[in-house]
Design a protein around this motif. Structure first.
Motif, PDB file in Angstrom:
ATOM      1  N   CYS A  31     -19.316  18.354  19.775  1.00  0.00           N
ATOM      2  CA  CYS A  31     -18.501  18.066  18.585  1.00  0.00           C
ATOM      3  C   CYS A  31     -17.271  17.240  18.946  1.00  0.00           C
ATOM      4  N   MET A  32     -16.669  17.558  20.073  1.00  0.00           N
ATOM      5  CA  MET A  32     -15.486  16.808  20.493  1.00  0.00           C
ATOM      6  C   MET A  32     -15.830  15.352  20.808  1.00  0.00           C
ATOM      7  N   LYS A  33     -16.994  15.143  21.403  1.00  0.00           N
ATOM      8  CA  LYS A  33     -17.425  13.771  21.686  1.00  0.00           C
ATOM      9  C   LYS A  33     -17.656  13.015  20.380  1.00  0.00           C
ATOM     10  N   PHE A  34     -18.277  13.698  19.444  1.00  0.00           N
ATOM     11  CA  PHE A  34     -18.522  13.098  18.133  1.00  0.00           C
ATOM     12  C   PHE A  34     -17.209  12.641  17.495  1.00  0.00           C
ATOM     13  N   TYR A  35     -16.238  13.525  17.487  1.00  0.00           N
ATOM     14  CA  TYR A  35     -14.968  13.198  16.828  1.00  0.00           C
ATOM     15  C   TYR A  35     -14.156  12.167  17.621  1.00  0.00           C
ATOM     16  N   ALA A  36     -14.273  12.189  18.941  1.00  0.00           N
ATOM     17  CA  ALA A  36     -13.563  11.187  19.745  1.00  0.00           C
ATOM     18  C   ALA A  36     -14.113   9.802  19.409  1.00  0.00           C
ATOM     19  N   GLU A  41     -11.245   7.506  20.250  1.00  0.00           N
ATOM     20  CA  GLU A  41     -10.565   8.124  21.398  1.00  0.00           C
ATOM     21  C   GLU A  41     -11.517   8.201  22.592  1.00  0.00           C
ATOM     22  N   ASP A  42     -11.010   8.744  23.696  1.00  0.00           N
ATOM     23  CA  ASP A  42     -11.760   8.837  24.942  1.00  0.00           C
ATOM     24  C   ASP A  42     -12.818   9.962  24.841  1.00  0.00           C
ATOM     25  N   THR A  43     -14.081   9.587  24.706  1.00  0.00           N
ATOM     26  CA  THR A  43     -15.127  10.594  24.474  1.00  0.00           C
ATOM     27  C   THR A  43     -15.316  11.530  25.671  1.00  0.00           C
ATOM     28  N   GLU A  44     -15.141  10.993  26.867  1.00  0.00           N
ATOM     29  CA  GLU A  44     -15.287  11.821  28.070  1.00  0.00           C
ATOM     30  C   GLU A  44     -14.221  12.899  28.130  1.00  0.00           C
ATOM     31  N   ARG A  45     -12.995  12.469  27.874  1.00  0.00           N
ATOM     32  CA  ARG A  45     -11.856  13.383  27.968  1.00  0.00           C
ATOM     33  C   ARG A  45     -11.947  14.461  26.876  1.00  0.00           C
ATOM     34  N   TRP A  46     -12.214  14.052  25.679  1.00  0.00           N
ATOM     35  CA  TRP A  46     -12.321  15.017  24.574  1.00  0.00           C
ATOM     36  C   TRP A  46     -13.510  15.950  24.790  1.00  0.00           C
ATOM     37  N   GLY A  47     -14.618  15.378  25.232  1.00  0.00           N
ATOM     38  CA  GLY A  47     -15.808  16.188  25.489  1.00  0.00           C
ATOM     39  C   GLY A  47     -15.547  17.223  26.566  1.00  0.00           C
TER      40      GLY A  47
END
Ligand SMILES: [Fe+2]
Ligand SMILES: [Fe+2]
Length: 180
Positions: A31-36, A41-47
C-alpha cells in the motif's frame, strides 16, 4: 530486488517469525508503494517503512515500536524514516506526531490492511470480490476482526485527505497487485 529492500526483508525475517505478521508487513509495504507512486514520492523508501513498521512487535509487544529504534538506527535508517514508524503507534507510546506525508500514509495503511485481509479470507473469491462498500459495512460489525481499530481507520483516511471508500479501494488494488 534492490539492496534496500533486500536488507529490509532480511531484517523482517530475522525479527518476525509469525507468517501472518510478516504478511501484514508486506501488505502495508504494498500500500505504501502504491501511494508513493501516486504522490510522486520514493516508492522504495515508503515501501520499506511499511515493511518494517511492526519490526519489534512480535518480540517486544509491550515496548513496540520504541524497541525498533536502535535496530533501525544500526541498520542505517535516518531519523525521518524512524519517526514515521514511531508515528504509527498510540501517542501514549511514542508521542511522535505524524509530520511527514510518509508518516501519515503509514498510519492510514496499517489498520485497514488488517481489516481488508481478514475480510478477504472469509469472502468467496477473496480480494477479487471485495468492494469498498462491503468492507465499510463490515467495519460496523464489532465482532469481526475486533483487534482492528475502527477509529484509527477513519482517522487515517482523514489525515491523508481521502474519502474512506476511495482509500479502501486503493488498498484493495495495492494488495491485489502484490499478491501476498
Ligand atoms: Fe504497529
Ligand atoms: Fe501494523
Amino acid at each position: 530486488m534492490s539492496e534496500l529492500r533486500e536488507k529490509s526483508a532480511k531484517l523482517l525475517e530475522k525479527y518476525i517469525e509469525n507468517v501472518n505478521l510478516r504478511n501484514h508487513c508486506y501488505h502495508v509495504e504494498a500500500c505504501m508503494k502504491f501511494y508513493a507512486e501516486k504522490s510522486g514520492e520514493d516508492t522504495e523508501r515508503w515501501g520499506t517503512a511499511g515493511m518494517l513498521h511492526d519490526l519489534d512487535w512480535e518480540k517486544f509487544p509491550d515496548t513496540h515500536p520504541n524497541t525498533a529504534v536502535p535496530i533501525l538506527e544500526e541498520a542505517g535508517f535516518d531519523m525521518a524514516f524512524i519517526d514515521a514508524i514511531l508515528g504509527h503507534a498510540y501517542p501514549e507510546r511514542t508521542n511522535v506526531p505524524r509530520e511527514t506525508q510518509m508518516a501519515k500514509y503509514l498510519f492510514a495503511c496499517d489498520e485497514i490492511t488488517g481489516l481488508v485481509h481478514a475480510y478477504s479470507l472469509m469472502k468467496e473469491g477473496g480480494l477479487d470480490n471485495l468492494e469498498p462498500k462491503g468492507v465499510i459495512k463490515k467495519m460496523k460489525d464489532k465482532a469481526f476482526a475486533r483487534n482492528v481499530n475502527r477509529d484509527d481507520i477513519r482517522k487515517g483516511a482523514e489525515e491523508i485527505g481521502l474519502e474512506l471508500d476511495e482509500h479502501v479501494q486503493n488498498v484493495i488494488n495495492a494488495m491485489k497487485k502484490a499478491k501476498i
